[in-house]
Design a protein around this motif. Structure first.
Motif, short mmCIF file in Angstrom:
data_model
loop_
_atom_site.label_atom_id
_atom_site.label_comp_id
_atom_site.label_asym_id
_atom_site.label_seq_id
_atom_site.Cartn_x
_atom_site.Cartn_y
_atom_site.Cartn_z
N ALA A 52 0.83 -1.20 0.00
CA ALA A 52 0.00 0.00 0.00
C ALA A 52 0.87 1.26 0.00
O ALA A 52 0.62 2.20 -0.77
N LEU A 53 1.90 1.28 0.83
CA LEU A 53 2.77 2.45 0.90
C LEU A 53 3.58 2.62 -0.39
O LEU A 53 3.80 3.75 -0.84
N ALA A 54 4.01 1.52 -0.98
CA ALA A 54 4.74 1.61 -2.25
C ALA A 54 3.85 2.18 -3.34
O ALA A 54 4.29 3.01 -4.14
N LEU A 79 10.51 -3.05 8.05
CA LEU A 79 10.11 -3.53 6.72
C LEU A 79 10.41 -2.49 5.64
O LEU A 79 10.86 -2.83 4.55
N LEU A 80 10.15 -1.22 5.95
CA LEU A 80 10.41 -0.17 4.97
C LEU A 80 11.90 -0.04 4.70
O LEU A 80 12.32 0.23 3.58
N LEU A 81 12.71 -0.27 5.72
CA LEU A 81 14.17 -0.27 5.53
C LEU A 81 14.59 -1.39 4.60
O LEU A 81 15.39 -1.19 3.67
N LEU A 82 14.02 -2.57 4.78
CA LEU A 82 14.36 -3.71 3.93
C LEU A 82 13.95 -3.51 2.48
O LEU A 82 14.59 -4.03 1.57
N THR A 83 12.87 -2.76 2.26
CA THR A 83 12.35 -2.57 0.91
C THR A 83 12.84 -1.30 0.25
O THR A 83 12.50 -1.03 -0.89
#
Length: 91
Positions: A52-54, A79-83
């Motif tokens: 959703a954020l992407a 999770l955002l760091l990993l992506t």
């Protein structure tokens, strides 16, 4: 529309594809500027939330917006760091 203040959108606790599409459409209709996406209400930090954020980040970028995610908890931040989406996090 007042563009001196950022446009604020709120991601619901369990965002559906339709809700994310509605938020993306709202970004598409707004003049380019700063956007703050409130993410603190998310029920879980999972891949659906990252998706959703992407999508929101892509929609914002296409319209010339600068988007920031506010209220992310530690699990979502990880999770955002990993992506690679962590650059959009507010401190």
């Amino acid at each position: 529309m007042d563009t001196s203040q950022p446009l604020v959108v709120t991601l619901p606790a369990c965002p559906t594809r339709d809700e994310v599409a509605r938020l993306c459409a709202a970004l598409g209709a707004a003049p380019p500027g700063d956007v703050v996406c409130e993410v603190g209400a998310l029920a879980r930090a999972d891949l659906a939330a990252v998706d959703a954020l992407a999508r929101l980040r892509l929609a914002a970028g296409r319209r010339g917006h600068r988007i920031r995610f506010r209220g992310a908890g530690p699990d979502l931040r990880a999770l955002l760091l990993l992506t690679g989406l962590d650059a959009a996090l507010e401190a």
